[in-house]
Design a protein around this motif. Sequence first.
Motif, mmCIF file in Angstrom:
data_model
loop_
_atom_site.group_PDB
_atom_site.id
_atom_site.type_symbol
_atom_site.label_atom_id
_atom_site.label_comp_id
_atom_site.label_asym_id
_atom_site.label_seq_id
_atom_site.Cartn_x
_atom_site.Cartn_y
_atom_site.Cartn_z
ATOM 1 N N SER A 94 66.339 -2.223 50.635
ATOM 2 C CA SER A 94 66.759 -1.297 49.590
ATOM 3 C C SER A 94 65.632 -0.361 49.165
ATOM 4 O O SER A 94 65.874 0.814 48.861
ATOM 5 N N LEU A 138 73.611 1.249 48.071
ATOM 6 C CA LEU A 138 72.651 0.786 47.078
ATOM 7 C C LEU A 138 73.342 0.123 45.888
ATOM 8 O O LEU A 138 72.676 -0.474 45.035
ATOM 9 N N ASP A 139 74.680 0.229 45.836
ATOM 10 C CA ASP A 139 75.445 -0.388 44.750
ATOM 11 C C ASP A 139 76.218 -1.610 45.210
ATOM 12 O O ASP A 139 76.306 -2.593 44.488
ATOM 13 N N LYS A 207 71.251 2.186 38.970
ATOM 14 C CA LYS A 207 70.762 0.841 38.683
ATOM 15 C C LYS A 207 71.201 0.388 37.299
ATOM 16 O O LYS A 207 71.567 -0.787 37.089
ATOM 17 N N SER A 210 75.718 1.202 37.451
ATOM 18 C CA SER A 210 76.393 0.673 38.646
ATOM 19 C C SER A 210 77.876 1.041 38.643
ATOM 20 O O SER A 210 78.356 1.737 37.755
#
Length: 341
Positions: A94, A138-139, A207, A210
Amino acid sequence: MLDKTIHMEWSVYPVMIRAAPWFYQALQLFTAASIALILAAQLGLQYPFWAAMPVWVVAQPYREDLMLRAALRIAGTIFGAAIGWFTLTMIGDSAVSILVLVVSVGAGAAATFWIGTVYSYGVLLAAITVAVVLIPALDHSVDTTQLAADRIWCTLIGVVMVTAITFAFTPRRPEPPPKRVAPPPWVTLRHGAIAAGAALLGLGLLKLISGPAGISAAMALCIFSMLIAGSRNPAPILRHMPVGATIGVAAALAYRALDMILHDPVGMAALLAVPFIAIGAALRSHPRTAAIGLDANMCFLLAAEAGAAGHGFSAHFQGGIALVLSAVLCTALFRRIGVVP
């Protein structure tokens, strides 16, 4: 093709303004976008709305620009999808994905601004596609191969449709395009750094929040920042982007509300989008609404996920609101920083 064409020749945020009767251009765009969306949905592609997106920006007032932009859209998409796919499948870290995304956004904006001609379009699309592939991963877990492949296939469908339908009605360029003017290196680097910073802000929101809202915010800040920072004349973008995004998201929520009310079990979501595409084509083609129409169409397709099954009204509402707020935030930040010459 219609005469008296006014076009921002070297902008990464193209605006076509044609003399009356503008509805001929609207009919062409409507036909191309509708066929592209329905075809992608019928082929079972997971993100059919991507197929309609090239229509609104690949169509050009001159035939040479149309063909060049079509080729650059395809090449840039393939290159960006390959970068995203390689990062996720061959590296799978990540932190590396975040680094690749931020560098791609910054370098893409800087290169787009530095080139400053229609040739910058391929670089811009490569960077945008990297964001499209990496941000969802990334989620949550995604099928990277399918995501990248869908992006490429939808791009091919959209580019082929808009080129085939508008080519015969598009005249040749009557004179050579204006010569490129190279910007100062420090200005180019500054624009790239600003876009990279906006990407970091978007990833921070992803982040923190989300889900649909976080993904939408991150995607919007990455893409909007590249469009603004990569443009030699960002003033029209700053002026029209928030309004266009608001119109597009409002249409997207109306589309999803209708989809829920009609309760369509046989998968007619693509056909339900056709009236919205017709309105979008009129907005994109009319001289007074061309710039707003571009953002409205793009944001409608993204927020509605037109032609796809969708994720429930609440998810689309959250993502749509985040998209509008990101447009307002991005334009406000760029106005504050002062990128307008």
